[in-house]
Motif scaffolding. Structure first.
Motif, mmCIF file in Angstrom:
data_model
loop_
_atom_site.group_PDB
_atom_site.id
_atom_site.type_symbol
_atom_site.label_atom_id
_atom_site.label_comp_id
_atom_site.label_asym_id
_atom_site.label_seq_id
_atom_site.Cartn_x
_atom_site.Cartn_y
_atom_site.Cartn_z
ATOM 1 N N TYR A 205 0.828 -1.196 0.000
ATOM 2 C CA TYR A 205 0.000 0.000 0.000
ATOM 3 C C TYR A 205 0.872 1.259 0.000
ATOM 4 O O TYR A 205 2.081 1.197 0.186
ATOM 5 C CB TYR A 205 -0.959 0.010 1.188
ATOM 6 C CG TYR A 205 -0.312 -0.040 2.556
ATOM 7 C CD1 TYR A 205 0.142 1.110 3.190
ATOM 8 C CD2 TYR A 205 -0.181 -1.254 3.233
ATOM 9 C CE1 TYR A 205 0.729 1.064 4.434
ATOM 10 C CE2 TYR A 205 0.402 -1.313 4.491
ATOM 11 C CZ TYR A 205 0.853 -0.157 5.091
ATOM 12 O OH TYR A 205 1.433 -0.201 6.325
ATOM 13 N N GLY A 206 0.232 2.401 -0.188
ATOM 14 C CA GLY A 206 0.960 3.668 -0.254
ATOM 15 C C GLY A 206 1.257 4.058 -1.686
ATOM 16 O O GLY A 206 1.163 3.241 -2.622
ATOM 17 N N GLY A 207 1.607 5.313 -1.883
ATOM 18 C CA GLY A 207 1.957 5.789 -3.214
ATOM 19 C C GLY A 207 0.815 5.747 -4.192
ATOM 20 O O GLY A 207 1.019 5.612 -5.411
ATOM 21 N N GLY A 208 -0.414 5.827 -3.684
ATOM 22 C CA GLY A 208 -1.571 5.831 -4.562
ATOM 23 C C GLY A 208 -2.043 4.452 -4.984
ATOM 24 O O GLY A 208 -2.929 4.339 -5.846
ATOM 25 N N VAL A 211 -5.356 -0.712 -3.124
ATOM 26 C CA VAL A 211 -5.227 -1.978 -2.411
ATOM 27 C C VAL A 211 -6.447 -2.847 -2.625
ATOM 28 O O VAL A 211 -6.334 -4.063 -2.841
ATOM 29 C CB VAL A 211 -4.990 -1.726 -0.903
ATOM 30 C CG1 VAL A 211 -4.985 -3.042 -0.129
ATOM 31 C CG2 VAL A 211 -3.675 -0.991 -0.689
ATOM 32 N N ALA A 212 -7.630 -2.255 -2.586
ATOM 33 C CA ALA A 212 -8.848 -3.046 -2.754
ATOM 34 C C ALA A 212 -8.875 -3.743 -4.109
ATOM 35 O O ALA A 212 -9.228 -4.923 -4.213
ATOM 36 C CB ALA A 212 -10.081 -2.154 -2.586
ATOM 37 N N ALA A 213 -8.487 -3.018 -5.163
ATOM 38 C CA ALA A 213 -8.470 -3.620 -6.503
ATOM 39 C C ALA A 213 -7.459 -4.751 -6.571
ATOM 40 O O ALA A 213 -7.715 -5.799 -7.191
ATOM 41 C CB ALA A 213 -8.151 -2.554 -7.549
ATOM 42 N N ALA A 214 -6.309 -4.553 -5.938
ATOM 43 C CA ALA A 214 -5.286 -5.599 -5.945
ATOM 44 C C ALA A 214 -5.771 -6.841 -5.209
ATOM 45 O O ALA A 214 -5.548 -7.971 -5.663
ATOM 46 C CB ALA A 214 -4.000 -5.069 -5.311
ATOM 47 N N VAL A 215 -6.437 -6.639 -4.081
ATOM 48 C CA VAL A 215 -6.958 -7.784 -3.333
ATOM 49 C C VAL A 215 -8.044 -8.488 -4.130
ATOM 50 O O VAL A 215 -8.083 -9.724 -4.201
ATOM 51 C CB VAL A 215 -7.479 -7.339 -1.953
ATOM 52 C CG1 VAL A 215 -8.209 -8.485 -1.259
ATOM 53 C CG2 VAL A 215 -6.331 -6.842 -1.079
ATOM 54 N N ARG A 216 -8.921 -7.718 -4.740
ATOM 55 C CA ARG A 216 -10.000 -8.321 -5.533
ATOM 56 C C ARG A 216 -9.465 -9.070 -6.753
ATOM 57 O O ARG A 216 -10.074 -10.045 -7.210
ATOM 58 C CB ARG A 216 -10.984 -7.235 -5.980
ATOM 59 C CG ARG A 216 -11.969 -6.824 -4.905
ATOM 60 C CD ARG A 216 -13.058 -7.869 -4.709
ATOM 61 N NE ARG A 216 -14.076 -7.441 -3.750
ATOM 62 C CZ ARG A 216 -15.160 -8.128 -3.455
ATOM 63 N NH1 ARG A 216 -15.390 -9.290 -4.069
ATOM 64 N NH2 ARG A 216 -16.019 -7.684 -2.568
ATOM 65 N N SER A 217 -8.321 -8.633 -7.273
ATOM 66 C CA SER A 217 -7.742 -9.367 -8.401
ATOM 67 C C SER A 217 -7.242 -10.738 -7.968
ATOM 68 O O SER A 217 -7.193 -11.679 -8.772
ATOM 69 C CB SER A 217 -6.595 -8.556 -9.021
ATOM 70 O OG SER A 217 -5.454 -8.530 -8.165
ATOM 71 N N ILE A 218 -6.878 -10.851 -6.706
ATOM 72 C CA ILE A 218 -6.432 -12.129 -6.149
ATOM 73 C C ILE A 218 -7.621 -12.964 -5.707
ATOM 74 O O ILE A 218 -7.668 -14.184 -5.924
ATOM 75 C CB ILE A 218 -5.484 -11.887 -4.957
ATOM 76 C CG1 ILE A 218 -4.227 -11.150 -5.405
ATOM 77 C CG2 ILE A 218 -5.120 -13.205 -4.269
ATOM 78 C CD1 ILE A 218 -3.424 -10.547 -4.257
ATOM 79 N N ALA A 219 -8.595 -12.306 -5.065
ATOM 80 C CA ALA A 219 -9.775 -12.995 -4.529
ATOM 81 C C ALA A 219 -11.020 -12.305 -5.089
ATOM 82 O O ALA A 219 -11.614 -11.452 -4.418
ATOM 83 C CB ALA A 219 -9.762 -12.944 -3.007
ATOM 84 N N PRO A 220 -11.434 -12.651 -6.310
ATOM 85 C CA PRO A 220 -12.554 -11.945 -6.953
ATOM 86 C C PRO A 220 -13.849 -11.984 -6.155
ATOM 87 O O PRO A 220 -14.651 -11.052 -6.241
ATOM 88 C CB PRO A 220 -12.704 -12.691 -8.290
ATOM 89 C CG PRO A 220 -11.373 -13.312 -8.542
ATOM 90 C CD PRO A 220 -10.833 -13.680 -7.190
ATOM 91 N N ASP A 221 -14.060 -13.022 -5.376
ATOM 92 C CA ASP A 221 -15.283 -13.135 -4.583
ATOM 93 C C ASP A 221 -15.175 -12.432 -3.231
ATOM 94 O O ASP A 221 -16.135 -12.411 -2.466
ATOM 95 C CB ASP A 221 -15.630 -14.614 -4.349
ATOM 96 C CG ASP A 221 -15.984 -15.337 -5.639
ATOM 97 O OD1 ASP A 221 -16.496 -14.663 -6.560
ATOM 98 O OD2 ASP A 221 -15.748 -16.543 -5.733
ATOM 99 N N GLY A 222 -13.987 -11.887 -2.946
ATOM 100 C CA GLY A 222 -13.776 -11.205 -1.688
ATOM 101 C C GLY A 222 -13.110 -12.073 -0.644
ATOM 102 O O GLY A 222 -12.820 -13.252 -0.876
ATOM 103 N N VAL A 223 -12.862 -11.490 0.508
ATOM 104 C CA VAL A 223 -12.188 -12.206 1.587
ATOM 105 C C VAL A 223 -13.193 -12.518 2.693
ATOM 106 O O VAL A 223 -14.159 -11.790 2.919
ATOM 107 C CB VAL A 223 -10.996 -11.407 2.159
ATOM 108 C CG1 VAL A 223 -10.010 -11.052 1.052
ATOM 109 C CG2 VAL A 223 -11.454 -10.151 2.873
ATOM 110 N N ASP A 224 -12.940 -13.620 3.369
ATOM 111 C CA ASP A 224 -13.842 -14.050 4.445
ATOM 112 C C ASP A 224 -13.575 -13.307 5.746
ATOM 113 O O ASP A 224 -14.511 -13.063 6.517
ATOM 114 C CB ASP A 224 -13.668 -15.556 4.692
ATOM 115 C CG ASP A 224 -14.060 -16.386 3.504
ATOM 116 O OD1 ASP A 224 -15.263 -16.679 3.368
ATOM 117 O OD2 ASP A 224 -13.180 -16.736 2.703
#
Length: 342
Positions: A205-208, A211-224
């Motif tokens: 994170y940081g530098g613009g 983070v949410a998009a990066a996490v969603r690219s890994i876990a498209p259905d979201g995190v538990d």
């Protein structure tokens, strides 16, 4: 015996080395010869008056430690003189019983056998960080109350601040229990630590960075489940990545940005917000967590040191003030104080 004490709240300078009498265990208690004392953020916050001013008593800092049973009180079973143990919350409601001294007395339920092959450094390092991580991982409505291999199979866990002591333990315990683990970090160096701890994916994170998009690219259905160290700063990210009926386990608010709850977003997710502070959890849950932590240690799944993503910083008992300053200044890794020879 040698002990570090302070009789007023304040900066690390209030800590001083002195001699105190060796305490005797009462019924249901054990006396532990402390070998290593662990330092956590809660220790300097207590010393500095962050949880209230010291009320006219001589206090000994540090809640976590490891050592050897030196004496047992009446009615003690399961542990004997000579057994190696680790302890946590040693000074809770006993201000003069912190682990920055050569001997302490604790109720037997606060002393956990140190598994064969585990060193005193590991014993002093697990305590508050590992039990906090365990609690954070076991509060989901539909999740397990205990951790073991397979307990988190099929679940995605996001660990915020994966290079911290709690974050490190959360990564290791979640991976041991079968979760897919994503960690967020602030730098490449900390990313390397989170990877060493066992994180499957690391997001910086940081530098613009989104983070949410990066996490969603890994876990498209979201995190538990989110293990959260900065609730205010990360609130928008957490709601953006959380699955419906997911859980955010909040054990700190680093940075002190106000935590503003977006009721509509959390309600729409049917989300659970669980705050985590060990002092008031209850010893039934703490004991169960400690037992699971020991199972992970025995399996080789919970480690410390550079290769486990948790660098060690060592100090002598006489350097306890420096050890506190290191934690207060944000040292990455685990700060340990050698109290006595093993």
């Amino acid at each position: 015996m040698k002990a570090i004490v302070h009789d007023e709240s304040g900066p690390a300078d209030v800590l001083r080395l002195t001699e105190r009498p060796v305490p005797d265990p009462g019924p249901g208690e054990v006396r532990v010869r402390v070998v290593v004392s662990g330092v956590n953020p809660t220790d300097w916050k207590l010393r500095s008056g962050g949880y209230g001013a010291l009320s006219g008593t001589e206090a000994v800092p540090n809640q976590d430690g490891s050592g050897v049973i030196a004496a047992v009180g009446d009615g003690v079973g399961g542990l004997a003189v000579g057994d190696r143990v680790w302890v946590t919350l040693a000074a809770y409601q006993r201000p003069d019983n912190g682990t920055a001294q050569e001997f302490i007395v604790v109720p037997v339920e606060q002393a956990f056998p140190l598994p064969d092959g585990a060193g005193f450094d590991l014993g002093a390092a697990v305590g508050i960080p590992a039990i906090t991580a365990h609690r954070a991982l076991t509060v989901a409505e539909d999740g397990p109350a205990r951790l073991s291999p397979g307990a988190l199979d099929g679940r995605v866990v996001l660990v915020a601040g994966g290079a911290g002591a709690v974050g490190n333990a959360a990564i290791q315990l979640a991976r041991w229990a079968g979760a897919t683990v994503i960690a967020t970090v602030s730098s490449d160096a900390k990313g390397a630590l989170a990877t060493s701890a066992g994180a499957h994916h690391v997001v910086q994170y940081g530098g613009g960075a989104d983070v949410a998009a990066a996490v969603r690219s890994i876990a498209p259905d979201g995190v538990d489940l989110v293990v959260e160290v900065a609730a205010g700063a990360n609130a928008a990210t957490d709601t953006a990545v959380l699955k419906p009926r997911g859980t955010v386990s909040i054990y700190a608010n680093n940075g002190d940005q106000p935590f503003n709850v977006n009721v509509r977003e959390y309600m729409g997710l049917n989300a659970r917000l669980q705050f985590v502070l060990l002092y008031t959890v209850g010893w039934d849950k703490l004991r169960a967590a400690g037992d699971d932590v020991n199972a992970a240690i025995a399996a080789g799944a919970l480690r410390i040191g550079d290769d486990a993503g948790l660098p060690l910083h060592r100090f002598a008992l006489e350097q306890t003030a420096d050890a506190h300053r290191a934690v207060e200044d944000g040292a990455t890794g685990k700060v340990l104080i050698t109290v006595a020879d093993a």
